[in-house]
Design a protein around this motif. Structure first.
Motif, short mmCIF file in Angstrom:
data_model
loop_
_atom_site.label_atom_id
_atom_site.label_comp_id
_atom_site.label_asym_id
_atom_site.label_seq_id
_atom_site.Cartn_x
_atom_site.Cartn_y
_atom_site.Cartn_z
N ASN A 134 9.42 -4.81 -8.58
CA ASN A 134 9.24 -3.65 -7.70
C ASN A 134 7.80 -3.16 -7.74
OD1 ASN A 134 10.22 -1.54 -5.94
ND2 ASN A 134 10.03 -0.15 -7.67
N GLY A 135 7.19 -3.21 -8.94
CA GLY A 135 5.80 -2.80 -9.07
C GLY A 135 4.88 -3.68 -8.23
N ASN A 136 5.09 -5.00 -8.32
CA ASN A 136 4.29 -5.93 -7.51
C ASN A 136 4.51 -5.69 -6.02
OD1 ASN A 136 2.73 -7.74 -9.22
ND2 ASN A 136 4.69 -8.42 -10.05
N LEU A 137 5.76 -5.47 -5.63
CA LEU A 137 6.08 -5.23 -4.23
C LEU A 137 5.37 -3.99 -3.70
CD1 LEU A 137 7.86 -6.19 -1.84
CD2 LEU A 137 9.63 -4.64 -2.68
N MET A 138 5.36 -2.91 -4.52
CA MET A 138 4.72 -1.67 -4.08
C MET A 138 3.21 -1.81 -4.02
SD MET A 138 7.34 0.01 -3.38
CE MET A 138 6.83 1.68 -3.04
N MET A 139 2.63 -2.66 -4.89
CA MET A 139 1.19 -2.91 -4.80
C MET A 139 0.86 -3.59 -3.47
SD MET A 139 0.07 -4.21 -8.62
CE MET A 139 -1.55 -4.67 -8.04
N GLU A 140 1.67 -4.58 -3.10
CA GLU A 140 1.46 -5.27 -1.83
C GLU A 140 1.68 -4.31 -0.66
OE1 GLU A 140 0.22 -8.31 -1.45
OE2 GLU A 140 0.03 -8.30 -3.64
N PHE A 141 2.67 -3.45 -0.78
CA PHE A 141 2.94 -2.43 0.23
C PHE A 141 1.71 -1.54 0.41
CE2 PHE A 141 6.40 0.93 1.46
CZ PHE A 141 5.86 1.01 2.74
N GLY A 142 1.10 -1.15 -0.69
CA GLY A 142 -0.10 -0.30 -0.63
C GLY A 142 -1.24 -0.97 0.11
N LEU A 144 -0.92 -3.25 2.42
CA LEU A 144 -0.56 -3.30 3.84
C LEU A 144 -0.79 -1.95 4.52
CD1 LEU A 144 2.70 -5.46 3.72
CD2 LEU A 144 0.42 -6.17 4.45
N LEU A 145 -0.50 -0.86 3.82
CA LEU A 145 -0.74 0.46 4.40
C LEU A 145 -2.23 0.70 4.60
CD1 LEU A 145 1.81 2.81 2.56
CD2 LEU A 145 1.85 2.07 4.94
N ALA A 146 -3.03 0.23 3.65
CA ALA A 146 -4.48 0.37 3.81
C ALA A 146 -4.96 -0.42 5.03
CB ALA A 146 -5.19 -0.12 2.55
N LYS A 147 -4.39 -1.59 5.23
CA LYS A 147 -4.74 -2.41 6.40
C LYS A 147 -4.27 -1.72 7.69
CE LYS A 147 -6.15 -6.10 8.60
NZ LYS A 147 -7.58 -6.40 8.74
N ARG A 171 4.53 11.51 4.25
CA ARG A 171 3.08 11.35 4.05
C ARG A 171 2.71 11.23 2.57
NH1 ARG A 171 -0.17 15.07 8.48
NH2 ARG A 171 1.05 14.44 10.32
N ASN A 172 3.34 12.03 1.73
CA ASN A 172 3.03 11.95 0.30
C ASN A 172 3.36 10.57 -0.26
OD1 ASN A 172 2.12 14.58 0.24
ND2 ASN A 172 4.02 15.42 -0.56
N SER A 173 4.49 10.02 0.18
CA SER A 173 4.87 8.67 -0.27
C SER A 173 3.85 7.65 0.20
CB SER A 173 6.27 8.31 0.25
OG SER A 173 7.24 9.18 -0.27
N ALA A 174 3.44 7.75 1.48
CA ALA A 174 2.46 6.83 2.03
C ALA A 174 1.15 6.91 1.25
CB ALA A 174 2.22 7.12 3.50
N ARG A 175 0.75 8.12 0.89
CA ARG A 175 -0.49 8.31 0.13
C ARG A 175 -0.39 7.67 -1.26
NH1 ARG A 175 -0.44 13.89 -1.76
NH2 ARG A 175 0.84 12.86 -3.33
N ASP A 176 0.73 7.91 -1.94
CA ASP A 176 0.91 7.37 -3.30
C ASP A 176 0.97 5.84 -3.28
OD1 ASP A 176 0.96 9.93 -4.33
OD2 ASP A 176 3.16 10.07 -4.30
N LYS A 179 -2.41 4.20 -2.60
CA LYS A 179 -3.29 4.26 -3.77
C LYS A 179 -3.08 3.06 -4.68
CE LYS A 179 -4.02 8.36 -5.20
NZ LYS A 179 -3.86 9.69 -5.83
N LEU A 180 -1.83 2.56 -4.74
CA LEU A 180 -1.54 1.41 -5.58
C LEU A 180 -2.20 0.13 -5.06
CD1 LEU A 180 2.26 1.92 -6.40
CD2 LEU A 180 0.26 2.60 -7.74
N GLY A 181 -2.55 0.12 -3.78
CA GLY A 181 -3.26 -1.03 -3.23
C GLY A 181 -4.74 -1.00 -3.53
N ILE A 182 -5.20 0.12 -4.07
CA ILE A 182 -6.64 0.30 -4.35
C ILE A 182 -6.92 0.34 -5.85
CG2 ILE A 182 -8.62 1.83 -4.01
CD1 ILE A 182 -7.17 2.88 -1.50
#
Length: 270
Positions: A134-142, A144-147, A171-176, A179-182
């Motif tokens: 799940n951690g890896n998935l959320m990093m990839e999600f982050g 994609l959101l940055a893109k 929005r708070n979820s999207a922000r958090d 951040k994991l993508g960065i």
């Protein structure tokens, strides 16, 4: 295990200058395993709820945490301070986790996962196949959101509107998540702990928090550690503290005055 032995164990975990009494009620309870009475400083343990002394000690440490917090409150605020032994806030759980760790180190308590091979196997499955994945998935999600943010800007699309009404993501979820993508964080921590670590500004503090979590420190204890570090970094100048308190009080008074005027006008129109 008798009451005096339990008391001596608690005092060995952390000393208390405020005397207290340990009482095993000889009862069971479906509501609570124990409770602390701040007025009489009594720790009550419903010992019929426990199958082992290990379970008894866990609850005893829990109630003793209430006692130590009561002792600290009385030392700071005096005997007229209102006491509420039922508060289970972040400071309480951080203190409890600190004490239960000491109890482990002194051999008074063990979590005992090794006594259940099936639980050990399940724990490893949870860590590898759920927390880390799940951690890896959320990093990839982050990432994609940055893109997506970048593409929204190129297309002159408001990213906030895209998040709100296209992804339907808070929005708070999207922000958090973004951040994991960065910010580089170990995915083995799991998403919630990754979010906690990624929110720390200084890299050295992030690394310290990550290491604490990987070593088994509870998230609430890490949060409390961060809170103490932030407090320690602020100035200890009493004048600055008083000026900040004065500013807070002035804002509160202004808000109350505004509310009072509103209530008076409403009464006048009735």
């Amino acid at each position: 295990m008798d009451n005096e032995k339990i008391k001596q164990i608690l005092l060995d975990i952390q000393d208390s200058k405020l005397d207290f009494t340990v009482i095993q009620t000889g009862k069971d309870s479906k509501r609570v395993n124990g409770l602390y009475k701040p007025d009489t400083h009594e720790i009550l343990l419903h010992n019929k709820n426990f199958k082992t002394d290990n379970q008894l000690i866990y609850t005893a440490v829990h109630e003793y945490t209430h006692h130590l917090i009561t002792e600290k409150t009385l030392a700071v605020s005096g005997s007229n301070a209102p006491l509420n032994a039922k508060v289970h806030n972040q400071a309480f759980w951080a203190k409890f986790n600190e004490l239960i760790k000491i109890a482990e180190n002194k051999g008074y308590y063990v979590i005992g996962i090794e006594n259940s091979p099936e639980l050990e196997k399940l724990t490893e499955e949870i860590r590898k196949n759920y927390l880390e994945k799940n951690g890896n998935l959320m990093m990839e999600f982050g990432k994609l959101l940055a893109k997506a943010h970048e593409l929204c800007e190129q297309a002159n699309i408001r990213y906030e509107d895209y998040v709100d009404r296209v992804l339907c993501l808070p929005r708070n979820s999207a922000r958090d998540i973004a951040k994991l993508g960065i910010v580089p964080v170990n995915p083995a921590l799991g998403y919630d702990n990754m979010k906690l670590v990624a929110g720390i500004r200084k890299p050295e503090d992030r690394n310290a928090a990550e290491q604490q979590l990987m070593n088994g420190t509870s998230p609430v204890s890490v949060r409390e550690m961060m809170k103490r570090n932030n407090a320690a970094s602020r100035t200890d100048d009493p004048k600055v503290k008083l000026e900040k308190e004065k500013s807070r009080l002035e804002k509160t008074i202004a808000q109350l005055q505004q509310r009072l005027e509103y209530v008076e006008d409403a009464l006048g129109n009735i």
